[in-house]
Motif scaffolding. Structure first.
Motif, PDB file in Angstrom:
ATOM      1  N   PHE A  10       0.818  -1.201   0.000  1.00 28.24           N
ATOM      2  CA  PHE A  10       0.000   0.000   0.000  1.00 28.24           C
ATOM      3  C   PHE A  10       0.859   1.261   0.000  1.00 28.24           C
ATOM      4  O   PHE A  10       0.582   2.226  -0.720  1.00 28.24           O
ATOM      5  N   ALA A  11       1.929   1.267   0.798  1.00 27.02           N
ATOM      6  CA  ALA A  11       2.816   2.427   0.864  1.00 27.02           C
ATOM      7  C   ALA A  11       3.480   2.680  -0.480  1.00 27.02           C
ATOM      8  O   ALA A  11       3.549   3.835  -0.943  1.00 27.02           O
ATOM      9  N   PHE A  12       3.974   1.632  -1.140  1.00 23.44           N
ATOM     10  CA  PHE A  12       4.605   1.811  -2.448  1.00 23.44           C
ATOM     11  C   PHE A  12       3.602   2.262  -3.496  1.00 23.44           C
ATOM     12  O   PHE A  12       3.926   3.064  -4.388  1.00 23.44           O
ATOM     13  N   ARG A  13       2.357   1.798  -3.414  1.00 22.19           N
ATOM     14  CA  ARG A  13       1.318   2.251  -4.343  1.00 22.19           C
ATOM     15  C   ARG A  13       1.052   3.739  -4.160  1.00 22.19           C
ATOM     16  O   ARG A  13       0.928   4.474  -5.141  1.00 22.19           O
ATOM     17  N   GLN A  14       0.993   4.185  -2.912  1.00 23.10           N
ATOM     18  CA  GLN A  14       0.749   5.597  -2.638  1.00 23.10           C
ATOM     19  C   GLN A  14       1.927   6.457  -3.107  1.00 23.10           C
ATOM     20  O   GLN A  14       1.730   7.553  -3.620  1.00 23.10           O
ATOM     21  N   LEU A  15       3.127   5.959  -2.908  1.00 28.32           N
ATOM     22  CA  LEU A  15       4.303   6.702  -3.363  1.00 28.32           C
ATOM     23  C   LEU A  15       4.355   6.794  -4.881  1.00 28.32           C
ATOM     24  O   LEU A  15       4.786   7.804  -5.443  1.00 28.32           O
ATOM     25  N   ARG A  16       3.912   5.762  -5.562  1.00 34.66           N
ATOM     26  CA  ARG A  16       3.886   5.763  -7.026  1.00 34.66           C
ATOM     27  C   ARG A  16       2.857   6.762  -7.552  1.00 34.66           C
ATOM     28  O   ARG A  16       3.047   7.348  -8.611  1.00 34.66           O
ATOM     29  N   ARG A  17       1.786   6.968  -6.815  1.00 31.50           N
ATOM     30  CA  ARG A  17       0.735   7.893  -7.256  1.00 31.50           C
ATOM     31  C   ARG A  17       1.144   9.353  -7.092  1.00 31.50           C
ATOM     32  O   ARG A  17       0.585  10.217  -7.749  1.00 31.50           O
ATOM     33  N   PRO A  19       4.449  11.252  -7.394  1.00 31.63           N
ATOM     34  CA  PRO A  19       5.901  11.267  -7.652  1.00 31.63           C
ATOM     35  C   PRO A  19       6.602  12.505  -7.082  1.00 31.63           C
ATOM     36  O   PRO A  19       7.765  12.432  -6.691  1.00 31.63           O
ATOM     37  N   GLY A  20       5.929  13.653  -7.006  1.00 31.88           N
ATOM     38  CA  GLY A  20       6.555  14.854  -6.437  1.00 31.88           C
ATOM     39  C   GLY A  20       6.846  14.674  -4.956  1.00 31.88           C
ATOM     40  O   GLY A  20       7.930  15.024  -4.472  1.00 31.88           O
ATOM     41  N   PHE A  21       5.885  14.133  -4.226  1.00 31.85           N
ATOM     42  CA  PHE A  21       6.093  13.869  -2.809  1.00 31.85           C
ATOM     43  C   PHE A  21       7.182  12.826  -2.612  1.00 31.85           C
ATOM     44  O   PHE A  21       8.024  12.952  -1.725  1.00 31.85           O
ATOM     45  N   THR A  22       7.171  11.792  -3.446  1.00 29.42           N
ATOM     46  CA  THR A  22       8.174  10.731  -3.340  1.00 29.42           C
ATOM     47  C   THR A  22       9.575  11.284  -3.555  1.00 29.42           C
ATOM     48  O   THR A  22      10.497  10.978  -2.797  1.00 29.42           O
ATOM     49  N   LEU A  23       9.721  12.119  -4.585  1.00 23.96           N
ATOM     50  CA  LEU A  23      11.035  12.709  -4.878  1.00 23.96           C
ATOM     51  C   LEU A  23      11.483  13.601  -3.721  1.00 23.96           C
ATOM     52  O   LEU A  23      12.646  13.543  -3.300  1.00 23.96           O
ATOM     53  N   ALA A  25      10.540  13.399  -0.533  1.00 23.63           N
ATOM     54  CA  ALA A  25      10.831  12.571   0.637  1.00 23.63           C
ATOM     55  C   ALA A  25      12.180  11.862   0.485  1.00 23.63           C
ATOM     56  O   ALA A  25      12.979  11.819   1.430  1.00 23.63           O
ATOM     57  N   VAL A  26      12.460  11.313  -0.685  1.00 30.79           N
ATOM     58  CA  VAL A  26      13.732  10.608  -0.916  1.00 30.79           C
ATOM     59  C   VAL A  26      14.902  11.586  -0.842  1.00 30.79           C
ATOM     60  O   VAL A  26      15.931  11.289  -0.229  1.00 30.79           O
ATOM     61  N   PHE A  27      14.738  12.773  -1.435  1.00 29.85           N
ATOM     62  CA  PHE A  27      15.809  13.775  -1.391  1.00 29.85           C
ATOM     63  C   PHE A  27      16.073  14.227   0.041  1.00 29.85           C
ATOM     64  O   PHE A  27      17.221  14.365   0.458  1.00 29.85           O
ATOM     65  N   THR A  28      15.018  14.447   0.822  1.00 27.53           N
ATOM     66  CA  THR A  28      15.183  14.883   2.210  1.00 27.53           C
ATOM     67  C   THR A  28      15.865  13.812   3.050  1.00 27.53           C
ATOM     68  O   THR A  28      16.762  14.110   3.849  1.00 27.53           O
ATOM     69  N   LEU A  29      15.461  12.563   2.871  1.00 28.52           N
ATOM     70  CA  LEU A  29      16.112  11.471   3.596  1.00 28.52           C
ATOM     71  C   LEU A  29      17.580  11.332   3.208  1.00 28.52           C
ATOM     72  O   LEU A  29      18.446  11.128   4.069  1.00 28.52           O
ATOM     73  N   ALA A  30      17.879  11.451   1.917  1.00 28.32           N
ATOM     74  CA  ALA A  30      19.269  11.332   1.464  1.00 28.32           C
ATOM     75  C   ALA A  30      20.123  12.470   2.023  1.00 28.32           C
ATOM     76  O   ALA A  30      21.259  12.253   2.459  1.00 28.32           O
TER      77      ALA A  30
END
Length: 113
Positions: A10-17, A19-23, A25-30
């Motif tokens: 479910f989490a990966f499905r939401q992240l796929r929907r 992409p701006g939030f995913t990018l 979140a990934v950039f902030t974590l990195a």
């Protein structure tokens, strides 16, 4: 265990929907992980390991405080006077000098080495 896999899907499905939030979140974590590891490497190298000098047990710190100067700073003429009169600092590496403020830290020598 089955609910964990369902939650991850479910989490990966939401992240796929989104992409701006995913990018973002990934950039902030990195960025956070990179900054944390850089700071740890700096602290590890400076404070958690002994200094890489031939005889760390022979290092000394000297302070000079007066009523006018509470920080313990030396001027060059004080250093020259001390160098001429002190016979404890004679030897092969007696010319090595490091300057720092009164609050600076020195790592403890590794007694196991």
């Amino acid at each position: 265990m089955n609910t964990l896999f369902n939650d991850l899907r479910f989490a990966f499905r939401q992240l796929r929907r989104a992409p701006g939030f995913t990018l973002t979140a990934v950039f902030t974590l990195a960025l956070g992980l990179g900054a944390s590891s850089a700071i740890f490497c700096l602290m590890d190298g400076l404070w958690l390991h002994p200094m890489q000098v031939p005889h760390p047990g022979e290092l000394v710190r000297i302070f000079s405080t007066t009523t006018q100067d509470q920080e313990g700073a030396f001027n060059y003429s004080d250093y020259q006077t001390l160098a001429q009169r002190a016979n404890a600092f004679q030897g092969g590496s007696a010319g090595l000098v490091a300057l720092g403020g009164r609050g600076s830290l020195m790592a403890k020598p590794d007694v196991a080495a």
